[in-house]
Each structure stands twice: as structure tokens, then as C-alpha cells.
Enzyme design. Structure first.
Site, PDB file in Angstrom:
ATOM      1  N   HIS A  59       0.836  -1.208   0.000  1.00 54.23           N
ATOM      2  CA  HIS A  59       0.000   0.000   0.000  1.00 54.23           C
ATOM      3  C   HIS A  59       0.865   1.249   0.000  1.00 54.23           C
ATOM      4  O   HIS A  59       1.942   1.285   0.577  1.00 54.23           O
ATOM      5  CB  HIS A  59      -0.953  -0.001   1.204  1.00 54.23           C
ATOM      6  CG  HIS A  59      -0.249  -0.074   2.517  1.00 54.23           C
ATOM      7  ND1 HIS A  59       0.160  -1.270   3.086  1.00 54.23           N
ATOM      8  CD2 HIS A  59       0.160   0.888   3.374  1.00 54.23           C
ATOM      9  CE1 HIS A  59       0.758  -1.041   4.229  1.00 54.23           C
ATOM     10  NE2 HIS A  59       0.789   0.272   4.427  1.00 54.23           N
TER      11      HIS A  59
HETATM   12  P1  AMP Z   1       2.042   0.953   7.356  1.00 54.78           P
HETATM   13  O1  AMP Z   1       1.762  -0.518   7.297  1.00 54.78           O
HETATM   14  O2  AMP Z   1       2.989   1.343   8.467  1.00 54.78           O
HETATM   15  O3  AMP Z   1       2.510   1.518   6.027  1.00 54.78           O
HETATM   16  O4  AMP Z   1       0.700   1.734   7.653  1.00 54.78           O
HETATM   17  C1  AMP Z   1      -0.538   1.090   7.735  1.00 54.78           C
HETATM   18  C2  AMP Z   1      -1.626   2.157   7.790  1.00 54.78           C
HETATM   19  O5  AMP Z   1      -2.878   1.485   7.818  1.00 54.78           O
HETATM   20  C3  AMP Z   1      -1.573   3.052   9.029  1.00 54.78           C
HETATM   21  O6  AMP Z   1      -1.528   4.413   8.601  1.00 54.78           O
HETATM   22  C4  AMP Z   1      -2.875   2.715   9.785  1.00 54.78           C
HETATM   23  O7  AMP Z   1      -3.454   3.858  10.378  1.00 54.78           O
HETATM   24  C5  AMP Z   1      -3.759   2.184   8.696  1.00 54.78           C
HETATM   25  N1  AMP Z   1      -4.758   1.194   9.095  1.00 54.78           N
HETATM   26  C6  AMP Z   1      -4.680   0.240  10.053  1.00 54.78           C
HETATM   27  N2  AMP Z   1      -5.777  -0.546  10.052  1.00 54.78           N
HETATM   28  C7  AMP Z   1      -6.593  -0.074   9.068  1.00 54.78           C
HETATM   29  C8  AMP Z   1      -7.860  -0.467   8.564  1.00 54.78           C
HETATM   30  N3  AMP Z   1      -8.534  -1.503   9.073  1.00 54.78           N
HETATM   31  N4  AMP Z   1      -8.393   0.246   7.550  1.00 54.78           N
HETATM   32  C9  AMP Z   1      -7.727   1.310   7.020  1.00 54.78           C
HETATM   33  N5  AMP Z   1      -6.515   1.722   7.457  1.00 54.78           N
HETATM   34  C10 AMP Z   1      -5.955   1.043   8.460  1.00 54.78           C
END
Ligand code: AMP
Ligand code: ZN
Length: 200
Positions: free
Chosen positions: A116
Site C-alpha cells: 500500500h
Molecule cells: P504501514 O503498514 O505502516 O505503512 O501503515 C498502515 C496504515 O494502515 C496506518 O496508517 C494505519 O493507520 C492504517 N490502518 C490500520 N488498520 C486499518 C484499517 N482496518 N483500515 C484502514 N486503514 C488502516
């Protein structure tokens, strides 16, 4: 685009990314059409559930790639496409928020499964930004621009990412304002300080 499966479990390639129930959140989110802001054959875009700034979106790959640590040069077209999607949303946001700056990039060591890309405004003004790690993950070299990732894949044919030790150093660095040289005593001083940059 490479032909990896769409929407399967993230078990491709041998690299480590612990995928438990919690870290599958982005994959689960994609199953709820209400959460998806935009979708095409290769990606879906969702609002970050815990935004760390006023505007925070995630462009999630439909292809079965666990994280940025797992991409290869065969994924260059996908990464370019993800960047194009993020830039399109950025343009829409800029049309109604011309004073905002946006960053498009990856966390060097992501916690959530499925590749992502973050699109985030640089105000960093959010109740979900609760600790130093949150701040540093978007304001230090732990955050790698999409352009740099693609450039390194094109030029070196591998994705250059900081080591685990370097990531730890970035995340534990002393806090510093991302817009000026202010060094706060702690996060609550920094949170008050950033409001000045927003004219609040
Ligand atoms: P990273 O894996 O560090 O690049 O970031 C993961 C991102 O996903 C973070 O900014 C979280 O706030 C976000 N996040 C965590 N769980 C969810 C979810 N269920 N839906 C949408 N975003 C999420
Ligand atoms: Zn400042």
C-alpha cells in the site's frame, strides 16, 4: 503489469511479514464497498482508518504482494500505476485545498499486509497521531517517496530500503517540526506548535 494473483492471501515469496488477523485490516477493508473511495483493475483506495493528518489515503494493490519489501522490477508498472492513482487524488484534493502539501510514499517497514502507498497531507494534525513513532514514520527517511522507490527499481533493479536497525533509528529520533527547526520538549508541545503553521 506482472501476473500475480489478485486478492489472494498474502503468502507469495518467502520474505518475512507477520500476517495476523490485525495486519490483514487493509485486505478486509477492501471487502467493504462503503470504505472504498476509488477502484480500478489493479488498486483500491481507502481512507486510512487512523489518519495521521487531515488527509490520509491508502492506495492498496489488488495483486498478491505483501509489502514494499517484496516488490521486484517486474512490479515497476504496478508501482507507477499506484503513484498515478495517488497523484490523481492529490490533484482533486488540491483543487479544494490549495494551501495543503501532500506526500506520496511508503513506510520502509510496513506493519499492515498488502502492498500500500500512503497519500498524506503534511499538516500532521490529527488526534490519531499519538506518539513519536507515528510522527517519525512520516517525517523521517522511514517514509520513502514513491518516486525514489521507482527510481531505485529502474536504476538498480532492486528496491533500496533501510535496514531494520536504520528503521529503528529513524523511528526513535528526537522529535522535530517537519516545517521549521523547532525542537519540542515532547509530542504535546509539537502538537501545539504545528497549529501555528496552520494559522490556528
Ligand atoms: P504501514 O503498514 O505502516 O505503512 O501503515 C498502515 C496504515 O494502515 C496506518 O496508517 C494505519 O493507520 C492504517 N490502518 C490500520 N488498520 C486499518 C484499517 N482496518 N483500515 C484502514 N486503514 C488502516
Ligand atoms: Zn515548525
Amino acid at each position: 503489469m506482472s501476473k500475480r494473483a489478485l486478492n489472494n492471501d498474502d503468502n507469495s515469496k518467502g520474505k518475512k511479514l507477520k500476517i495476523n488477523h490485525w495486519s490483514r485490516g487493509l485486505i478486509e477493508a477492501a471487502k467493504d464497498p462503503k470504505i472504498i473511495k476509488h477502484e480500478d483493475s489493479y488498486t483500491y483506495v481507502i481512507l486510512d482508518k487512523y489518519p495521521k493528518a487531515k488527509y490520509h489515503y491508502l492506495v492498496v494493490s489488488k495483486q498478491n504482494i505483501p509489502s514494499i519489501r517484496h516488490v521486484t522490477k517486474s512490479d515497476i508498472d504496478l508501482l507507477k500505476h499506484m503513484e498515478k492513482v495517488a497523484k490523481g487524488i492529490k490533484e482533486d484534493l488540491l483543487a479544494s485545498n490549495p494551501d495543503y502539501n501532500f506526500k506520496i510514499g511508503y513506510h520502509a517497514q510496513p506493519s499492515m499486509a498488502r502492498l500500500h502507498l500512503h497519500l498524506i497531507s503534511d499538516d500532521m494534525n490529527s488526534p490519531h497521531l499519538k506518539n513519536k513513532k507515528h510522527w517519525n514514520s512520516f517525517t523521517t527517511n522511514f517514509f520513502i517517496s514513491s518516486e525514489n522507490i521507482i527510481e531505485s527499481l529502474v536504476e538498480k533493479e532492486v528496491v533500496s530500503l533501510p535496514s531494520e536497525k536504520e528503521c529503528k533509528t529513524f523511528l526513535t529520533k528526537d522529535l522535530r517540526c517537519n516545517k521549521c527547526c523547532y525542537v519540542p520538549k515532547n509530542l504535546s508541545y509539537l502538537k501545539k506548535h504545528i497549529l501555528e503553521h496552520l494559522g490556528k
